[in-house]
Write a protein that holds these residues in place. Structure first.
Motif, PDB file in Angstrom:
ATOM      1  N   TRP A  74      -9.837  36.477  34.078  1.00  8.89           N
ATOM      2  CA  TRP A  74     -10.909  35.526  34.352  1.00  8.89           C
ATOM      3  C   TRP A  74     -11.303  34.883  33.039  1.00  8.89           C
ATOM      4  O   TRP A  74     -11.532  35.571  32.042  1.00  8.89           O
ATOM      5  CB  TRP A  74     -12.103  36.247  34.959  1.00  8.89           C
ATOM      6  CG  TRP A  74     -13.290  35.359  35.189  1.00  8.89           C
ATOM      7  CD1 TRP A  74     -13.528  34.569  36.260  1.00  8.89           C
ATOM      8  CD2 TRP A  74     -14.421  35.193  34.309  1.00  8.89           C
ATOM      9  NE1 TRP A  74     -14.722  33.907  36.107  1.00  8.89           N
ATOM     10  CE2 TRP A  74     -15.291  34.282  34.911  1.00  8.89           C
ATOM     11  CE3 TRP A  74     -14.765  35.720  33.069  1.00  8.89           C
ATOM     12  CZ2 TRP A  74     -16.479  33.888  34.333  1.00  8.89           C
ATOM     13  CZ3 TRP A  74     -15.952  35.337  32.479  1.00  8.89           C
ATOM     14  CH2 TRP A  74     -16.798  34.424  33.120  1.00  8.89           C
ATOM     15  N   ILE A  75     -11.349  33.563  33.014  1.00  8.18           N
ATOM     16  CA  ILE A  75     -11.798  32.806  31.849  1.00  8.18           C
ATOM     17  C   ILE A  75     -13.060  32.063  32.265  1.00  8.18           C
ATOM     18  O   ILE A  75     -13.077  31.388  33.296  1.00  8.18           O
ATOM     19  CB  ILE A  75     -10.719  31.809  31.370  1.00  8.18           C
ATOM     20  CG1 ILE A  75      -9.442  32.558  30.987  1.00  8.18           C
ATOM     21  CG2 ILE A  75     -11.231  30.990  30.193  1.00  8.18           C
ATOM     22  CD1 ILE A  75      -8.249  31.662  30.733  1.00  8.18           C
ATOM     23  N   ASN A  76     -14.105  32.203  31.471  1.00  6.02           N
ATOM     24  CA  ASN A  76     -15.362  31.543  31.766  1.00  6.02           C
ATOM     25  C   ASN A  76     -15.096  30.052  31.999  1.00  6.02           C
ATOM     26  O   ASN A  76     -14.513  29.388  31.149  1.00  6.02           O
ATOM     27  CB  ASN A  76     -16.335  31.736  30.599  1.00  6.02           C
ATOM     28  CG  ASN A  76     -17.715  31.212  30.894  1.00  6.02           C
ATOM     29  OD1 ASN A  76     -17.880  30.148  31.468  1.00  6.02           O
ATOM     30  ND2 ASN A  76     -18.713  31.961  30.489  1.00  6.02           N
ATOM     31  N   PRO A  77     -15.526  29.514  33.159  1.00  2.00           N
ATOM     32  CA  PRO A  77     -15.226  28.108  33.461  1.00  2.00           C
ATOM     33  C   PRO A  77     -15.958  27.122  32.562  1.00  2.00           C
ATOM     34  O   PRO A  77     -15.634  25.938  32.558  1.00  2.00           O
ATOM     35  CB  PRO A  77     -15.660  27.960  34.924  1.00  2.00           C
ATOM     36  CG  PRO A  77     -16.624  29.064  35.157  1.00  2.00           C
ATOM     37  CD  PRO A  77     -16.210  30.184  34.247  1.00  2.00           C
ATOM     38  N   LEU A  78     -16.919  27.577  31.777  1.00  2.00           N
ATOM     39  CA  LEU A  78     -17.657  26.682  30.883  1.00  2.00           C
ATOM     40  C   LEU A  78     -16.961  26.481  29.542  1.00  2.00           C
ATOM     41  O   LEU A  78     -17.421  25.703  28.719  1.00  2.00           O
ATOM     42  CB  LEU A  78     -19.072  27.214  30.646  1.00  2.00           C
ATOM     43  CG  LEU A  78     -19.933  27.339  31.901  1.00  2.00           C
ATOM     44  CD1 LEU A  78     -21.279  27.952  31.549  1.00  2.00           C
ATOM     45  CD2 LEU A  78     -20.112  25.991  32.576  1.00  2.00           C
ATOM     46  N   ILE A  79     -15.854  27.209  29.325  1.00  3.62           N
ATOM     47  CA  ILE A  79     -15.135  27.085  28.058  1.00  3.62           C
ATOM     48  C   ILE A  79     -13.670  26.743  28.315  1.00  3.62           C
ATOM     49  O   ILE A  79     -13.174  26.886  29.427  1.00  3.62           O
ATOM     50  CB  ILE A  79     -15.230  28.374  27.208  1.00  3.62           C
ATOM     51  CG1 ILE A  79     -14.513  29.530  27.913  1.00  3.62           C
ATOM     52  CG2 ILE A  79     -16.652  28.731  26.894  1.00  3.62           C
ATOM     53  CD1 ILE A  79     -14.259  30.690  27.015  1.00  3.62           C
ATOM     54  N   GLU A  80     -13.005  26.342  27.271  1.00  5.90           N
ATOM     55  CA  GLU A  80     -11.568  26.102  27.330  1.00  5.90           C
ATOM     56  C   GLU A  80     -10.911  26.932  26.235  1.00  5.90           C
ATOM     57  O   GLU A  80     -11.293  26.838  25.071  1.00  5.90           O
ATOM     58  CB  GLU A  80     -11.261  24.628  27.094  1.00  5.90           C
ATOM     59  CG  GLU A  80      -9.787  24.315  27.064  1.00  5.90           C
ATOM     60  CD  GLU A  80      -9.496  22.860  26.733  1.00  5.90           C
ATOM     61  OE1 GLU A  80      -8.311  22.506  26.725  1.00  5.90           O
ATOM     62  OE2 GLU A  80     -10.441  22.101  26.460  1.00  5.90           O
ATOM     63  N   LEU A  81      -9.961  27.769  26.598  1.00  4.97           N
ATOM     64  CA  LEU A  81      -9.208  28.534  25.621  1.00  4.97           C
ATOM     65  C   LEU A  81      -7.984  27.716  25.231  1.00  4.97           C
ATOM     66  O   LEU A  81      -7.243  27.241  26.080  1.00  4.97           O
ATOM     67  CB  LEU A  81      -8.768  29.886  26.196  1.00  4.97           C
ATOM     68  CG  LEU A  81      -9.888  30.857  26.558  1.00  4.97           C
ATOM     69  CD1 LEU A  81      -9.288  32.172  27.054  1.00  4.97           C
ATOM     70  CD2 LEU A  81     -10.809  31.117  25.388  1.00  4.97           C
ATOM     71  N   VAL A  82      -7.789  27.557  23.937  1.00  2.60           N
ATOM     72  CA  VAL A  82      -6.679  26.776  23.431  1.00  2.60           C
ATOM     73  C   VAL A  82      -5.703  27.718  22.762  1.00  2.60           C
ATOM     74  O   VAL A  82      -6.071  28.453  21.842  1.00  2.60           O
ATOM     75  CB  VAL A  82      -7.161  25.716  22.416  1.00  2.60           C
ATOM     76  CG1 VAL A  82      -6.004  24.909  21.880  1.00  2.60           C
ATOM     77  CG2 VAL A  82      -8.211  24.826  23.054  1.00  2.60           C
ATOM     78  N   PRO A  83      -4.442  27.754  23.214  1.00  3.76           N
ATOM     79  CA  PRO A  83      -3.462  28.649  22.583  1.00  3.76           C
ATOM     80  C   PRO A  83      -3.245  28.285  21.115  1.00  3.76           C
ATOM     81  O   PRO A  83      -3.222  27.102  20.759  1.00  3.76           O
ATOM     82  CB  PRO A  83      -2.181  28.421  23.382  1.00  3.76           C
ATOM     83  CG  PRO A  83      -2.601  27.729  24.617  1.00  3.76           C
ATOM     84  CD  PRO A  83      -3.867  27.004  24.304  1.00  3.76           C
ATOM     85  N   VAL A  84      -3.079  29.302  20.280  1.00  4.50           N
ATOM     86  CA  VAL A  84      -2.799  29.113  18.862  1.00  4.50           C
ATOM     87  C   VAL A  84      -1.413  29.646  18.601  1.00  4.50           C
ATOM     88  O   VAL A  84      -1.090  30.763  18.994  1.00  4.50           O
ATOM     89  CB  VAL A  84      -3.837  29.850  17.985  1.00  4.50           C
ATOM     90  CG1 VAL A  84      -3.476  29.732  16.517  1.00  4.50           C
ATOM     91  CG2 VAL A  84      -5.219  29.323  18.253  1.00  4.50           C
TER      92      VAL A  84
END
Length: 88
Positions: A74-84
């Motif tokens: 689950w990823i918080n829908p208010l954020i965006e995770l960007v792969p590094v």
């Protein structure tokens, strides 16, 4: 370990690395998924195994995505995770 700085009404996460006794410790702004799961008790990212009492439709409705096998994230829908990429 983690420091939050307010930047334009958003939260910017950093962590200190290296020698904590240096005058200016190094700060980096990337995290592993396991580190993200520890921040604020999993408010940003969580991983769990599907229990038998929960249907797949319920998990999807709650915003969970299947990773591999029976593991869900689950990823918080208010954020965006960007792969590094490695080496950055």
């Amino acid at each position: 370990m983690n420091c939050c700085e307010l930047m334009d009404a958003s939260v910017y996460l950093t962590k200190e690395v290296g020698n904590p006794f240096e005058a200016y410790p190094n700060k980096i702004d990337y995290f592993t998924k396991s580190e993200l799961a520890e921040i604020m008790g999993g408010a940003i990212y969580k991983v769990k195994q599907k229990s038998k009492s929960v249907t797949i439709d319920e998990l999807i409705a709650d915003g969970w995505n299947r990773l591999i096998g029976n593991n869900w994230e689950w990823i918080n829908p208010l954020i965006e995770l960007v792969p590094v990429e490695d080496g950055e």
